[in-house]
Motif scaffolding. Structure first.
Motif, PDB file in Angstrom:
ATOM      1  N   GLU A 162       0.981  -1.292  -0.078  1.00  0.00           N
ATOM      2  CA  GLU A 162       0.110   0.061  -0.087  1.00  0.00           C
ATOM      3  C   GLU A 162       0.840   1.147   0.087  1.00  0.00           C
ATOM      4  O   GLU A 162       0.568   2.175  -0.637  1.00  0.00           O
ATOM      5  N   PHE A 163       1.919   1.424   0.845  1.00  0.00           N
ATOM      6  CA  PHE A 163       2.933   2.288   0.753  1.00  0.00           C
ATOM      7  C   PHE A 163       3.521   2.761  -0.520  1.00  0.00           C
ATOM      8  O   PHE A 163       3.491   4.091  -0.740  1.00  0.00           O
ATOM      9  N   PHE A 164       3.736   1.888  -1.224  1.00  0.00           N
ATOM     10  CA  PHE A 164       4.306   2.009  -2.626  1.00  0.00           C
ATOM     11  C   PHE A 164       3.190   1.918  -3.726  1.00  0.00           C
ATOM     12  O   PHE A 164       3.635   1.928  -5.070  1.00  0.00           O
ATOM     13  N   ALA A 165       2.154   1.570  -3.421  1.00  0.00           N
ATOM     14  CA  ALA A 165       0.760   1.718  -4.762  1.00  0.00           C
ATOM     15  C   ALA A 165       0.714   3.135  -5.081  1.00  0.00           C
ATOM     16  O   ALA A 165       0.881   3.877  -4.238  1.00  0.00           O
ATOM     17  N   THR A 166       0.591   3.023  -6.343  1.00  0.00           N
ATOM     18  CA  THR A 166       0.203   4.269  -7.054  1.00  0.00           C
ATOM     19  C   THR A 166      -1.299   4.050  -7.571  1.00  0.00           C
ATOM     20  O   THR A 166      -1.648   2.839  -7.967  1.00  0.00           O
ATOM     21  N   ILE A 167      -2.171   5.113  -7.300  1.00  0.00           N
ATOM     22  CA  ILE A 167      -3.611   4.860  -7.426  1.00  0.00           C
ATOM     23  C   ILE A 167      -3.615   5.598  -9.046  1.00  0.00           C
ATOM     24  O   ILE A 167      -3.531   6.503  -9.340  1.00  0.00           O
ATOM     25  N   GLU A 168      -3.910   4.300  -9.872  1.00  0.00           N
ATOM     26  CA  GLU A 168      -4.304   4.771 -11.198  1.00  0.00           C
ATOM     27  C   GLU A 168      -5.641   3.886 -11.648  1.00  0.00           C
ATOM     28  O   GLU A 168      -5.764   3.243 -12.681  1.00  0.00           O
ATOM     29  N   GLU A 169      -6.689   4.276 -10.793  1.00  0.00           N
ATOM     30  CA  GLU A 169      -8.106   3.732 -11.135  1.00  0.00           C
ATOM     31  C   GLU A 169      -8.567   3.988 -12.426  1.00  0.00           C
ATOM     32  O   GLU A 169      -9.195   3.072 -12.927  1.00  0.00           O
ATOM     33  N   ALA A 170      -8.265   5.239 -12.964  1.00  0.00           N
ATOM     34  CA  ALA A 170      -8.975   5.612 -14.077  1.00  0.00           C
ATOM     35  C   ALA A 170      -8.427   5.030 -15.491  1.00  0.00           C
ATOM     36  O   ALA A 170      -8.907   4.885 -16.348  1.00  0.00           O
ATOM     37  N   GLU A 171      -7.173   4.132 -15.514  1.00  0.00           N
ATOM     38  CA  GLU A 171      -6.728   3.559 -16.401  1.00  0.00           C
ATOM     39  C   GLU A 171      -7.551   2.222 -16.377  1.00  0.00           C
ATOM     40  O   GLU A 171      -7.844   1.458 -15.619  1.00  0.00           O
ATOM     41  N   PRO A 172      -7.069   1.727 -17.673  1.00  0.00           N
ATOM     42  CA  PRO A 172      -7.811   0.385 -17.920  1.00  0.00           C
ATOM     43  C   PRO A 172      -7.230  -0.670 -17.416  1.00  0.00           C
ATOM     44  O   PRO A 172      -5.943  -0.586 -16.919  1.00  0.00           O
ATOM     45  N   THR A 173      -7.885  -1.892 -17.077  1.00  0.00           N
ATOM     46  CA  THR A 173      -7.285  -3.061 -16.232  1.00  0.00           C
ATOM     47  C   THR A 173      -5.990  -3.473 -17.279  1.00  0.00           C
ATOM     48  O   THR A 173      -5.945  -3.640 -18.539  1.00  0.00           O
ATOM     49  N   LYS A 174      -5.014  -3.678 -16.373  1.00  0.00           N
ATOM     50  CA  LYS A 174      -3.600  -4.076 -16.905  1.00  0.00           C
ATOM     51  C   LYS A 174      -3.583  -5.645 -16.677  1.00  0.00           C
ATOM     52  O   LYS A 174      -3.404  -5.890 -15.501  1.00  0.00           O
ATOM     53  N   TYR A 175      -2.981  -6.444 -17.644  1.00  0.00           N
ATOM     54  CA  TYR A 175      -2.708  -7.764 -17.369  1.00  0.00           C
ATOM     55  C   TYR A 175      -1.111  -8.004 -17.660  1.00  0.00           C
ATOM     56  O   TYR A 175      -0.678  -9.034 -17.184  1.00  0.00           O
ATOM     57  N   PHE A 176      -0.273  -7.193 -18.256  1.00  0.00           N
ATOM     58  CA  PHE A 176       1.092  -7.612 -18.877  1.00  0.00           C
ATOM     59  C   PHE A 176       1.862  -6.496 -18.335  1.00  0.00           C
ATOM     60  O   PHE A 176       1.387  -5.186 -18.422  1.00  0.00           O
ATOM     61  N   TYR A 177       3.108  -6.759 -17.762  1.00  0.00           N
ATOM     62  CA  TYR A 177       3.952  -6.006 -17.530  1.00  0.00           C
ATOM     63  C   TYR A 177       5.410  -5.884 -18.024  1.00  0.00           C
ATOM     64  O   TYR A 177       5.932  -7.143 -18.110  1.00  0.00           O
ATOM     65  N   THR A 178       6.184  -4.638 -18.541  1.00  0.00           N
ATOM     66  CA  THR A 178       7.529  -4.853 -18.904  1.00  0.00           C
ATOM     67  C   THR A 178       8.284  -5.023 -17.808  1.00  0.00           C
ATOM     68  O   THR A 178       7.945  -4.640 -16.617  1.00  0.00           O
ATOM     69  N   VAL A 179       9.526  -5.291 -17.713  1.00  0.00           N
ATOM     70  CA  VAL A 179      10.597  -5.285 -16.757  1.00  0.00           C
ATOM     71  C   VAL A 179      10.768  -3.976 -16.032  1.00  0.00           C
ATOM     72  O   VAL A 179      10.797  -3.889 -14.594  1.00  0.00           O
ATOM     73  N   ASP A 180      10.531  -2.753 -16.532  1.00  0.00           N
ATOM     74  CA  ASP A 180      10.519  -1.477 -16.288  1.00  0.00           C
ATOM     75  C   ASP A 180       9.348  -0.892 -15.591  1.00  0.00           C
ATOM     76  O   ASP A 180       9.317   0.107 -14.944  1.00  0.00           O
ATOM     77  N   GLU A 181       8.379  -1.746 -15.495  1.00  0.00           N
ATOM     78  CA  GLU A 181       7.003  -1.384 -14.996  1.00  0.00           C
ATOM     79  C   GLU A 181       6.593  -2.038 -13.497  1.00  0.00           C
ATOM     80  O   GLU A 181       5.625  -1.780 -13.087  1.00  0.00           O
ATOM     81  N   PHE A 182       7.843  -2.904 -13.034  1.00  0.00           N
ATOM     82  CA  PHE A 182       7.423  -3.208 -11.795  1.00  0.00           C
ATOM     83  C   PHE A 182       8.012  -2.104 -10.777  1.00  0.00           C
ATOM     84  O   PHE A 182       8.654  -1.155 -11.147  1.00  0.00           O
ATOM     85  N   THR A 183       7.462  -2.428  -9.485  1.00  0.00           N
ATOM     86  CA  THR A 183       7.667  -1.164  -8.541  1.00  0.00           C
ATOM     87  C   THR A 183       8.550  -1.642  -7.411  1.00  0.00           C
ATOM     88  O   THR A 183       8.283  -2.791  -6.745  1.00  0.00           O
ATOM     89  N   GLU A 184       9.757  -1.023  -7.323  1.00  0.00           N
ATOM     90  CA  GLU A 184      10.728  -1.115  -6.469  1.00  0.00           C
ATOM     91  C   GLU A 184      10.200  -0.955  -4.976  1.00  0.00           C
ATOM     92  O   GLU A 184       9.674  -0.039  -4.682  1.00  0.00           O
ATOM     93  N   ILE A 185      10.142  -2.008  -4.117  1.00  0.00           N
ATOM     94  CA  ILE A 185       9.480  -1.770  -2.729  1.00  0.00           C
ATOM     95  C   ILE A 185      10.457  -1.787  -1.558  1.00  0.00           C
ATOM     96  O   ILE A 185      10.129  -1.913  -0.473  1.00  0.00           O
ATOM     97  N   ALA A 186      11.910  -1.733  -2.012  1.00  0.00           N
ATOM     98  CA  ALA A 186      12.990  -2.172  -0.807  1.00  0.00           C
ATOM     99  C   ALA A 186      13.774  -0.656  -1.160  1.00  0.00           C
ATOM    100  O   ALA A 186      14.812  -0.953  -1.866  1.00  0.00           O
ATOM    101  N   PRO A 187      13.230   0.419  -0.805  1.00  0.00           N
ATOM    102  CA  PRO A 187      14.179   1.753  -0.773  1.00  0.00           C
ATOM    103  C   PRO A 187      15.326   1.630  -0.181  1.00  0.00           C
ATOM    104  O   PRO A 187      15.633   2.265   0.823  1.00  0.00           O
ATOM    105  N   GLN A 188      16.499   0.732  -0.724  1.00  0.00           N
ATOM    106  CA  GLN A 188      17.863   0.937  -0.134  1.00  0.00           C
ATOM    107  C   GLN A 188      18.880   1.213  -1.399  1.00  0.00           C
ATOM    108  O   GLN A 188      18.545   1.231  -2.327  1.00  0.00           O
ATOM    109  N   SER A 189      20.031   1.712  -0.749  1.00  0.00           N
ATOM    110  CA  SER A 189      21.109   1.701  -1.603  1.00  0.00           C
ATOM    111  C   SER A 189      22.470   1.057  -1.175  1.00  0.00           C
ATOM    112  O   SER A 189      22.560   0.931   0.102  1.00  0.00           O
ATOM    113  N   GLY A 190      23.357   0.934  -2.105  1.00  0.00           N
ATOM    114  CA  GLY A 190      24.739   0.454  -1.683  1.00  0.00           C
ATOM    115  C   GLY A 190      24.735  -1.091  -2.005  1.00  0.00           C
ATOM    116  O   GLY A 190      23.874  -1.989  -2.655  1.00  0.00           O
TER     117      GLY A 190
END
Length: 184
Positions: A60-88
């Motif tokens: 939920e913290f990383f969710a982007t609310i895009e309810e107006a967009e049509p239902t999405k079934y397929f995702y490219t590698v760069d459409e994944f959401t990074e949910i571990a905000p670390q570096s190093g």
């Protein structure tokens, strides 16, 4: 995404001071302050503790609310959401497929460089989780059991049990995992 600003906005929206949030999460006030100022990146376990205190899942913290967009079934590698905000060099990468807050299943593509882990605190959350190691090896702790899993091996457990993931090997580890419901 500005992790610190997002956390600060949530904390304020729930009427919590930094001190109150820190106490609920079992962290120091200084740690919360540094995270909100983006002067430090929280471990997966620390972020989970902070969000549990609100309460909110990482999804939920990383969710982007895009309810107006049509239902999405397929995702490219760069459409994944990074949910571990670390570096190093030892930063864990948890890449989520789609918006888990609008589904009953959360799928993650996880990468653990050598010496990376989910943090010293064991994680707990409602639901079940499972995964298959696709590359490398990972030490998994579930309750009082510890096991090193290698490519082709997997796990399945009740996520309410305290658990931790740690790469003790010399090469990166990659896991494809699922959590239901998406409470992580």
């Amino acid at each position: 995404m500005d992790i610190g600003k997002r956390l600060q906005d949530l904390r304020k929206a729930h009427g919590l001071s930094q001190r109150e949030l820190a106490a609920r999460a079992g962290l120091t006030n200084g740690t919360v302050s540094l995270i909100e100022q983006n002067k430090t990146s929280p471990s997966v376990a620390s972020l989970k503790s902070l969000l549990d205190a609100i309460p909110m899942s990482i999804a939920e913290f990383f969710a982007t609310i895009e309810e107006a967009e049509p239902t999405k079934y397929f995702y490219t590698v760069d459409e994944f959401t990074e949910i571990a905000p670390q570096s190093g060099q030892t930063a864990v990468s948890l890449r989520q497929l789609g918006n888990a807050s609008s589904h009953t299943l959360q799928i993650l593509d996880e990468t653990y460089p050598p010496d990376a882990d989910t943090g010293p605190e064991l994680l707990t959350h409602a639901g079940e989780e499972a995964g298959i190691v696709t590359e490398g090896e990972i030490e998994v702790t579930v309750g009082d059991q510890i096991r090193v899993l290698r490519a082709g091996e997997g796990y399945l457990f009740d996520s309410r049990l305290p658990h931790r993931f740690r790469n003790t090997g010399k090469t990166p580890c990659r896991i494809i995992s699922a959590c239901t419901p998406p409470t992580f």
